[in-house]
Design a protein around this motif. Structure first.
Motif, PDB file in Angstrom:
ATOM      1  N   ALA B  19       0.847  -1.204   0.000  1.00 33.56           N
ATOM      2  CA  ALA B  19       0.000   0.000   0.000  1.00 33.56           C
ATOM      3  C   ALA B  19       0.872   1.240   0.000  1.00 33.56           C
ATOM      4  O   ALA B  19       0.605   2.201  -0.699  1.00 33.56           O
ATOM      5  CB  ALA B  19      -0.922  -0.019   1.219  1.00 33.56           C
ATOM      6  N   ALA B  22       2.660   2.575  -3.194  1.00 36.54           N
ATOM      7  CA  ALA B  22       1.819   3.226  -4.187  1.00 36.54           C
ATOM      8  C   ALA B  22       1.452   4.639  -3.771  1.00 36.54           C
ATOM      9  O   ALA B  22       0.866   5.367  -4.534  1.00 36.54           O
ATOM     10  CB  ALA B  22       0.552   2.420  -4.388  1.00 36.54           C
ATOM     11  N   THR B  23       1.775   5.014  -2.554  1.00 34.50           N
ATOM     12  CA  THR B  23       1.276   6.305  -2.054  1.00 34.50           C
ATOM     13  C   THR B  23       2.423   7.249  -1.781  1.00 34.50           C
ATOM     14  O   THR B  23       2.613   7.690  -0.664  1.00 34.50           O
ATOM     15  CB  THR B  23       0.451   6.103  -0.783  1.00 34.50           C
ATOM     16  OG1 THR B  23       1.310   5.422   0.143  1.00 34.50           O
ATOM     17  CG2 THR B  23      -0.764   5.281  -1.045  1.00 34.50           C
ATOM     18  N   GLY B  24       3.139   7.545  -2.793  1.00 38.46           N
ATOM     19  CA  GLY B  24       4.217   8.488  -2.601  1.00 38.46           C
ATOM     20  C   GLY B  24       3.714   9.875  -2.255  1.00 38.46           C
ATOM     21  O   GLY B  24       4.413  10.661  -1.659  1.00 38.46           O
ATOM     22  N   ALA B  25       2.481  10.161  -2.594  1.00 39.44           N
ATOM     23  CA  ALA B  25       1.858  11.448  -2.262  1.00 39.44           C
ATOM     24  C   ALA B  25       2.756  12.620  -2.626  1.00 39.44           C
ATOM     25  O   ALA B  25       3.156  13.410  -1.797  1.00 39.44           O
ATOM     26  CB  ALA B  25       1.472  11.510  -0.802  1.00 39.44           C
ATOM     27  N   LEU B  26       3.092  12.727  -3.883  1.00 35.09           N
ATOM     28  CA  LEU B  26       3.843  13.855  -4.397  1.00 35.09           C
ATOM     29  C   LEU B  26       5.121  14.079  -3.613  1.00 35.09           C
ATOM     30  O   LEU B  26       5.444  15.180  -3.219  1.00 35.09           O
ATOM     31  CB  LEU B  26       2.975  15.121  -4.372  1.00 35.09           C
ATOM     32  CG  LEU B  26       1.704  15.033  -5.181  1.00 35.09           C
ATOM     33  CD1 LEU B  26       0.874  16.268  -4.967  1.00 35.09           C
ATOM     34  CD2 LEU B  26       2.002  14.842  -6.657  1.00 35.09           C
ATOM     35  N   GLY B  27       5.826  13.010  -3.405  1.00 38.20           N
ATOM     36  CA  GLY B  27       7.131  13.153  -2.788  1.00 38.20           C
ATOM     37  C   GLY B  27       7.168  12.889  -1.303  1.00 38.20           C
ATOM     38  O   GLY B  27       8.240  12.791  -0.729  1.00 38.20           O
ATOM     39  N   ALA B  28       6.002  12.809  -0.682  1.00 43.49           N
ATOM     40  CA  ALA B  28       6.000  12.551   0.750  1.00 43.49           C
ATOM     41  C   ALA B  28       6.293  11.081   0.990  1.00 43.49           C
ATOM     42  O   ALA B  28       5.733  10.232   0.321  1.00 43.49           O
ATOM     43  CB  ALA B  28       4.645  12.899   1.331  1.00 43.49           C
ATOM     44  N   PRO B  29       7.183  10.796   1.938  1.00 43.01           N
ATOM     45  CA  PRO B  29       7.426   9.396   2.239  1.00 43.01           C
ATOM     46  C   PRO B  29       6.194   8.794   2.899  1.00 43.01           C
ATOM     47  O   PRO B  29       5.323   9.509   3.377  1.00 43.01           O
ATOM     48  CB  PRO B  29       8.610   9.467   3.209  1.00 43.01           C
ATOM     49  CG  PRO B  29       8.507  10.813   3.834  1.00 43.01           C
ATOM     50  CD  PRO B  29       7.917  11.711   2.806  1.00 43.01           C
ATOM     51  N   ASP B  30       6.151   7.484   2.908  1.00 44.96           N
ATOM     52  CA  ASP B  30       4.996   6.872   3.575  1.00 44.96           C
ATOM     53  C   ASP B  30       5.065   7.182   5.067  1.00 44.96           C
ATOM     54  O   ASP B  30       6.130   7.299   5.663  1.00 44.96           O
ATOM     55  CB  ASP B  30       5.025   5.364   3.355  1.00 44.96           C
ATOM     56  CG  ASP B  30       3.760   4.753   3.926  1.00 44.96           C
ATOM     57  OD1 ASP B  30       2.723   5.444   3.874  1.00 44.96           O
ATOM     58  OD2 ASP B  30       3.814   3.619   4.410  1.00 44.96           O
ATOM     59  N   LEU B  31       3.922   7.357   5.645  1.00 37.22           N
ATOM     60  CA  LEU B  31       3.852   7.723   7.053  1.00 37.22           C
ATOM     61  C   LEU B  31       3.352   6.524   7.846  1.00 37.22           C
ATOM     62  O   LEU B  31       2.271   6.008   7.565  1.00 37.22           O
ATOM     63  CB  LEU B  31       2.888   8.895   7.243  1.00 37.22           C
ATOM     64  CG  LEU B  31       3.050  10.054   6.262  1.00 37.22           C
ATOM     65  CD1 LEU B  31       1.850  10.961   6.329  1.00 37.22           C
ATOM     66  CD2 LEU B  31       4.314  10.813   6.550  1.00 37.22           C
ATOM     67  N   ASP B  32       4.136   6.101   8.822  1.00 42.69           N
ATOM     68  CA  ASP B  32       3.574   5.070   9.695  1.00 42.69           C
ATOM     69  C   ASP B  32       2.625   5.758  10.665  1.00 42.69           C
ATOM     70  O   ASP B  32       2.533   6.981  10.724  1.00 42.69           O
ATOM     71  CB  ASP B  32       4.682   4.299  10.397  1.00 42.69           C
ATOM     72  CG  ASP B  32       5.505   5.198  11.307  1.00 42.69           C
ATOM     73  OD1 ASP B  32       5.013   6.291  11.627  1.00 42.69           O
ATOM     74  OD2 ASP B  32       6.633   4.825  11.669  1.00 42.69           O
ATOM     75  N   TRP B  33       1.915   4.960  11.420  1.00 43.89           N
ATOM     76  CA  TRP B  33       0.861   5.597  12.214  1.00 43.89           C
ATOM     77  C   TRP B  33       1.354   6.153  13.527  1.00 43.89           C
ATOM     78  O   TRP B  33       0.649   6.884  14.202  1.00 43.89           O
ATOM     79  CB  TRP B  33      -0.294   4.619  12.456  1.00 43.89           C
ATOM     80  CG  TRP B  33       0.073   3.494  13.373  1.00 43.89           C
ATOM     81  CD1 TRP B  33       0.631   2.324  13.023  1.00 43.89           C
ATOM     82  CD2 TRP B  33      -0.083   3.472  14.787  1.00 43.89           C
ATOM     83  NE1 TRP B  33       0.844   1.545  14.109  1.00 43.89           N
ATOM     84  CE2 TRP B  33       0.405   2.227  15.218  1.00 43.89           C
ATOM     85  CE3 TRP B  33      -0.588   4.359  15.717  1.00 43.89           C
ATOM     86  CZ2 TRP B  33       0.403   1.851  16.560  1.00 43.89           C
ATOM     87  CZ3 TRP B  33      -0.595   3.986  17.049  1.00 43.89           C
ATOM     88  CH2 TRP B  33      -0.091   2.741  17.460  1.00 43.89           C
TER      89      TRP B  33
END
Lengths: 494, 226, 354
Positions: B19, B22-33
């Motif tokens: 998951a 696929a969610t680079g969100a315009l350059g943002a790294p994935d965020l853990d919770w």
């Protein structure tokens, strides 16, 4: 970016392990709040564009009074409040709620509950708001600035809110790490303040109106809570979550954060009456507002000291990171708006800026620049995680940031300078009033340009979001449709 | 506070990575919770706390100076009720006169008559009376407070009767009002200066121990004016 | 913070405190304010509006006039200047008194001030300080004169004769204080503008009366009526200068809403004087008779002349009151009764009632 990696369709994510006490995974958390956040966020994007259209219309009417004057629905005194309410309650509140739900779920590590109620609440809210904005355009406004929604609309908004927001508090109560994070403090504040100030504002002005100027006192209190404790808290909650995450730097001082939070909560709500400095209120009320606004500077300092160093250190990471652009700009705009508001409450300054464009200029700086960009940045970060798919167009996102930041900067500078020019002319009685009115016109035209920029940016965001949703729908629907059209081979194999 | 890192099963971690990728969100790294880290070492700087204290003090000073004494009638920052008082046209006497008329009608007019002329040989007049129209109201305030008995000469006529004390029935303001009224009542041709509640209070305090009524002889020993 | 309820309670307390300070306490303090009884006129201020004006307030609200017009007159804190005009005979006493009033003066400066009147001895002083200084100096045998320094731009622009205070708004529902002045303040409009036609023209097109005005037009508050050939024009028709007039055969008639709005605008007044709003009275003392305050004259409470207003401060030109002959023209159709005139009446005999 426009060719994303093949993503699993939303339904392919494994179901959340809700029954077990083991901490949930980000994907499970996102899944739990996907629909409420998407629905609230999508609706707010629609209202954002609509409000921007009305905003452009109102801005044009400010310097071209003859335009569309024949239509009573579109006179300045109706378009202006309609644009305001569409922006605040159409875009602001639902976007803020969407982010509040997502942030609360993320930070608490607990899946969202009450999804159906939340969606129902969003529907009630939308009905109320549509009735309200139509009512304002039709001339049913209550006549109190910021509290214009007619009596038949405002209760629906409150009901909608009460169906949505408590679930975030439920999630907060069940949080996995008992130690709560800064963003959660600000979220709890925002979630608690909104129903209170909304109910107090509307009840005391349109249902059981107070006498005389006390209505204006209730209105000023409401606006202050809405601006500082609701939008301000949501801005700070978003910024305090995303900035450390994106820059990878820890928030340096918990002690300073606590100090900042409590000074913010205690003094932030006191300063409402600076809107009416010198007005028909006993002197102590006005003096209390000045004191409240000045003491809020301590909260502003604490936020700045905790976040600006990490933002400064992350300059190298800014490249290509649109979310960080939005949130960094939002933080700076919020800091600037808070400092200028405190400055503007001082009697000598107020003497010059009173009744001028400075008042809407500061309001817009805090609402569009602070909260607006924070909420949009949050959306850019959140939506891909909910859909498991990145934004289709980096260009549109970049365009959005450029337009939005440009619009806020232009609007703030034009209205602040225009306000000072207007104020100096108002105070100089050798200048005839018509000349005073003429002096703000160039700045009002600049405001129109800014509103147009904002509209373009909002349009880019809406298109990008729509594109993303359509792309997601295709990945879900196309296989499903294929399965419908060609069911035979599958059956044959079985 | 320590960032909490949840224990993940390998399968779940794989799913999360899938998951997340696929969610680079315009350059943002994935965020853990897990919430972002917050440093606990640094305390709030002392100078900030000190400045906060100073500003709280400033706030109280500011409210004291610009709060108008929290009075609902003071609207200009920096003013006090006294400034308002100083601006009011000098017509407090009008208010006192009106109140004095009410007091007079209730307590005095039975004997001294509504027209202030009294009753010949029984009750002395207050209209045009030489006891009333003195330079200051010192004596007449005393008479109202403690009453009067014994012979008295008013405008050359002798009277010998008893006047009741009103110390307990009438407030300072009532007495000031009624004294102002009888001294300044233009309808009766009187035109003497007013009495103030403060004057009445001073005399009331000074004569607090007195339980008997005044006699004319005693009163003549008291200066009419401070 | 581990304890959610504590956080909740803390926030609740803080918000409640600000609500008490910003809403509840003011309500307790001035929520029960009484109307002002003005005995001289036998009225209670603020005056209740007529039904038409109340309807007009609704039009004002619906059109959103308050987004450009304020209804609050501001005033600088009242600061006075005290001038010593004559030191009298007892110079030493006056110098000593002056040094009591102005503790910052040394003996020489005070003596110098006293020796060459007129001299400003107090500037930017509050009302009570001025009052006390006046009393002390006149008791010492000097003569002083007090003038008001500055009342602020609102009053100089002629938007009012005094500031507005909470009691001015007791009858307003809702209160249109306004936050921005894109147009002039209207709190005291009824006192400076009494011409209905002027206001109607202003609403129809503000550029008629004031070329270049930025006020929007409100054409939908007027109806266009086409005259049949030979039909007499309506008496209600708005007289317009040629460049704004409709083509011949069409006349512009104010709707009921326009008339109600104008009635409301005419009802806007905030110039009655009462306790909180008395402007200071410039005083010239010629004797030292200021011993007891009440012995001063019982001046009627109308001291508007004390304000430093020049006629030119008022934005009205004489032409504003120019009524054109057409404003008074009665035409035969004026006496035409339309069917609607009979709508609420039961008896034709009541026709003569106004």
């Amino acid at each position: 970016m426009s060719s994303p990696a093949p993503a699993p369709p939303p339904g392919a994510v494994p179901p959340p392990a809700a029954a077990s006490l083991a901490p949930a995974l980000p994907a499970d958390l996102d899944r739990s709040c996907r629909w409420p956040v998407l629905v609230l966020g999508g609706l707010s994007a629609g209202w954002l564009v609509f409000a921007a259209v009305l905003g452009v219309l109102a801005a044009i009417k400010l310097h071209a009074p003859g335009m569309l004057a024949n239509v009573d629905w579109l006179t300045y005194g109706r378009v202006q409040p309609a644009a305001w309410n569409a922006l605040v309650f159409g875009f602001g509140a639902p976007a803020g709620l969407a982010l509040a739900l997502w942030l609360m779920v993320r930070l608490s590590g607990v899946p969202l509950v009450g999804t159906g109620t939340i969606l129902f609440g969003a529907a009630v809210w939308q009905v109320g708001l549509k009735l309200g904005v139509l009512g304002i355009l039709a001339g049913d406004s209550t006549g109190i600035e910021g509290l214009e929604l007619p009596r038949y609309a405002s209760p629906l908004l409150l009901a909608g809110y009460l169906l949505i927001a408590p679930w975030a508090l439920v999630v907060f109560d069940r949080r996995q790490p008992r130690e709560s994070y800064l963003s959660q403090w600000y979220l709890v504040t925002a979630l608690l303040v909104f129903p209170w100030c909304f109910a107090s504002g509307y009840v005391l002005t349109s249902f059981l109106p107070l006498r005389g100027v006390l209505q204006a006192a209730a209105q000023a209190w409401y606006l202050q809570q809405l601006w500082v404790l609701w939008f301000g808290s949501l801005t700070l909650a978003t910024v305090f979550y995303f900035l450390p995450k994106l820059t990878g730097a820890a928030v340096p001082s918990r002690s300073l954060a606590l100090f900042g939070f409590w000074t913010f909560v205690v003094f932030g709500g006191l300063g409402g009456l600076t809107r009416y400095a010198g007005g028909p209120f006993p002197a102590w009320m006005l003096s209390l507002a000045v004191v409240g606004n000045v003491l809020t500077l301590f909260a502003v300092y604490a936020v700045g000291a905790n976040l600006l160093p990490s933002l400064h250190a992350a300059v190298s990471r800014l490249k290509g990171n649109v979310v960080l652009w939005f949130l960094g700009f939002a933080l700076l705009a919020w800091l600037a708006a808070s400092v200028l508001t405190a400055l503007n409450s001082l009697v000598t300054v107020r003497h010059l800026t009173h009744f001028t464009l400075v008042t809407p200029g500061l309001d817009q700086l805090a609402l569009l620049g602070g909260f607006g960009l924070a909420a949009l940045g949050g959306m850019y970060g959140v939506v891909p995680r909910l859909l498991g798919r990145d934004w289709p167009s980096r260009f549109l996102a970049t365009l959005h940031f450029g337009c939005a930041a440009g619009a806020v900067g232009l609007l703030a500078v034009a209205f602040l300078i225009g306000g000072l020019v207007q104020g100096a002319a108002l105070n100089n009685t050798d200048v005839a009033f018509l000349t005073v009115a003429k002096r703000y016109l160039p700045f009002a035209s600049t405001g129109t340009l800014a509103q147009l920029l904002w509209l373009v940016g909002s349009g880019a965001f809406a298109v990008n979001l729509l594109w993303l949703l359509v792309a997601c729908a295709r990945t879900v629907c196309v296989p499903a449709a294929r399965a419908l059209v060609e069911p035979l081979p599958a059956e044959g194999k079985a | 506070m320590k960032p909490v890192s949840p224990a993940r099963s390998p399968a779940a971690a794989r799913a999360a990575r899938a998951a997340g990728n696929a969610t680079g969100a315009l350059g943002a790294p994935d965020l853990d919770w897990a919430p972002p880290a917050v440093g606990t070492g640094a305390t709030t700087p002392l100078w900030l706390v000190g400045l906060f204290g100073v500003m709280l003090y400033w706030a109280t000073m500011y409210l004291d100076r610009n709060g108008g004494g929290f009075n609902p009638l003071v609207f200009n920052q920096g003013e006090l009720l006294a400034d308002l008082e100083a601006r009011v046209p000098r017509s407090e006497a009008d208010a006192l006169l009106a109140q004095g008329r009410r007091v007079y009608n209730v307590y005095c007019s039975a004997c001294h008559q509504p027209n202030g002329r009294g009753t010949p040989n029984q009750f002395p007049p207050v209209a045009g009376s030489d006891w009333v129209l003195t330079e200051g109201p010192n004596r007449i305030i005393r008479i109202v407070l403690n009453g009067m008995q014994g012979p008295i000469t008013v405008n050359g006529n002798q009277y010998n009767n008893v006047m009741l004390p009103w110390r307990d029935q009438l407030s300072d303001e009532d007495i000031a009002a009624v004294v102002t009224f009888i001294r300044g009542n233009a309808e009766w041709g009187n035109n003497a200066g007013p009495a103030t509640p403060a004057q009445v209070k001073a005399i009331r305090d000074a004569t607090a121990s007195r339980s008997t009524s005044w006699t004319a002889q005693e009163l003549l020993g008291i200066p009419v004016k401070d | 913070m581990k304890h959610g309820p504590l956080l909740f309670l803390g926030v609740f307390t803080a918000v409640f405190a600000s609500w008490v300070a910003g809403v509840l306490a003011p309500h307790v303090q001035i929520g029960g304010q009484s109307l002002v009884q003005i005995d001289e006129l036998g009225i209670q201020y603020p005056l209740d509006r007529t039904g038409e004006a109340k309807q007009g307030a609704e039009i004002y609200r619906a059109q959103g006039c308050h987004y450009c017009h304020t209804q609050q007159v501001l005033q600088e804190p009242l600061l006075s200047r005290l001038t010593l005009t004559d030191a009298g005979t007892n110079i030493a006493e006056v110098v000593a008194t002056l040094r009591k009033v102005r503790r910052d003066l040394d003996a020489d400066t005070a003596a110098a001030l006293v020796s060459r009147p007129p001299q400003v001895v107090l500037a930017h002083a509050g009302a009570s300080a001025t009052d006390q200084a006046t009393r002390l100096l006149t008791n010492a045998g000097a003569q002083v004169e007090s003038t008001i320094a500055n009342l602020g731009p609102d009053l100089r622009r002629g938007w009012g004769t005094r500031r507005t205070v909470s009691r001015d708004y007791l009858r307003d529902e809702p209160v249109f204080l306004g936050q921005i002045r894109l147009g002039p303040d209207l709190a005291n409009l009824g006192a400076r503008q009494t011409n209905t036609t002027w206001l109607l023209r202003k609403l129809y097109n503000a550029r008629i009366e004031l070329p270049g005005s930025t006020m929007p037009r409100y054409p939908y508050l007027f109806t266009e009526r086409r005259l049949r050939p030979g039909q007499a024009p309506s008496p209600d028709a708005l007289a317009l200068p040629p460049e704004f007039a409709p083509p011949p055969g069409i006349e512009i008639i104010p709707t009921r809403e326009a008339r109600q709005l104008v009635a409301y605008l005419l009802s806007l007044r905030s110039d009655a004087l009462f306790y909180e709003v008395f402007p200071p009275k410039p005083q010239t003392t010629t004797t030292n008779a200021v011993s007891a305050p009440v012995e001063a004259t019982n001046a009627p409470p109308t001291q508007t002349s004390s304000l430093d207003l020049r006629p030119s401060d008022f934005p009205l030109r004489t032409s504003d009151f120019d009524l054109r002959p057409s404003d008074f023209d009665l035409r035969p159709s004026d006496f035409d009764l339309r069917p609607s005139d009979f709508a609420l009446r039961t008896s034709p005999l009541a026709l003569a009632s106004p």
